[in-house]
Design an enzyme around this catalytic site. Structure first.
Site, mmCIF file in Angstrom:
data_model
loop_
_atom_site.group_PDB
_atom_site.id
_atom_site.type_symbol
_atom_site.label_atom_id
_atom_site.label_comp_id
_atom_site.label_asym_id
_atom_site.label_seq_id
_atom_site.Cartn_x
_atom_site.Cartn_y
_atom_site.Cartn_z
ATOM 1 N N SER A 13 -6.967 2.952 -15.073
ATOM 2 C CA SER A 13 -6.981 4.336 -15.520
ATOM 3 C C SER A 13 -5.552 4.788 -15.788
ATOM 4 O O SER A 13 -4.617 4.285 -15.147
ATOM 5 C CB SER A 13 -7.592 5.233 -14.441
ATOM 6 N N TYR A 26 -8.032 7.658 -5.559
ATOM 7 C CA TYR A 26 -8.374 7.075 -6.854
ATOM 8 C C TYR A 26 -7.121 6.595 -7.579
ATOM 9 O O TYR A 26 -7.082 5.477 -8.109
ATOM 10 C CB TYR A 26 -9.141 8.096 -7.690
#
Length: 188
Positions: free
Chosen positions: A145, A158
């Protein structure tokens, strides 16, 4: 070979294949002619995805389990090789996201992000590399990401997990390129 069947004769294993980016990846690989091994945790969604892809003519295998379990990853890759004869492509798409700043991130939230996003990516990649060595190479695609590169508010677990995926990908790519195994990360 026609452009739309450019993966004909190839075998792809896709984790997180029952929803979101994983399901979209499975559909794209099926339309390109790949045989597919679908990994997910939800039996109903897995059955629906498998039926949908079989209706398009794709040869499929569905495995239910948790990628954070290294034994599951090993047995999944073994089953793929047994059914299809090889593993050419691994797409590590399975992932979780738990939101909250550091004080709101529980130990469980932290561990869930790390277990699926990092451990699962590593365990499945390790099993795939072993299989790909036997057939002279392959490709591994890890879903990371942009927040693994730059960070973001309210996502410490995350962001840390996706940053780990980025550097895991770099390290494994260097380790296995000479074996004909390409390993890359995609950072949406």
């Amino acid at each position: 070979m026609s452009q739309d069947k450019q993966l004909g004769g190839r075998v792809a294993l896709i984790t997180g294949a029952t929803s979101g980016i994983g399901a979209a990846t499975a559909r794209a690989f099926a339309s390109a002619g790949a045989s597919l091994a679908l990994v997910g945790r939800n039996a109903d969604r897995a059955r629906q995805m498998e039926d949908e892809l079989r209706d398009t003519g794709a040869d499929t295998l569905c495995m239910l389990g948790d990628v954070a379990d290294s034994g599951f990853c090993d047995s999944t890759v073994e089953a793929v090789v047994q059914k299809f004869g090889a593993l050419d492509i691994l797409a590590n798409i399975a992932g979780v996201i738990r939101r909250g700043d550091a004080t709101q991130t529980t130990d469980e939230d932290w561990r869930a992000n790390m277990a699926t996003n990092v451990d699962g990516t590593f365990f499945m990649s390790r099993a795939a590399v072993r299989a790909m060595r036997e057939t002279g190479g392959g490709a591994i695609i890890n879903l990371a990401s942009t927040v693994g590169l730059v960070g973001a508010r309210n996502l410490p677990a995350y962001c840390a997990s996706k940053g780990a995926v980025v550097n895991l990908t770099r390290a494994m790519a260097l380790d296995h390129v000479a074996e004909g195994i390409r390993i890359n990360a995609v950072c949406p």
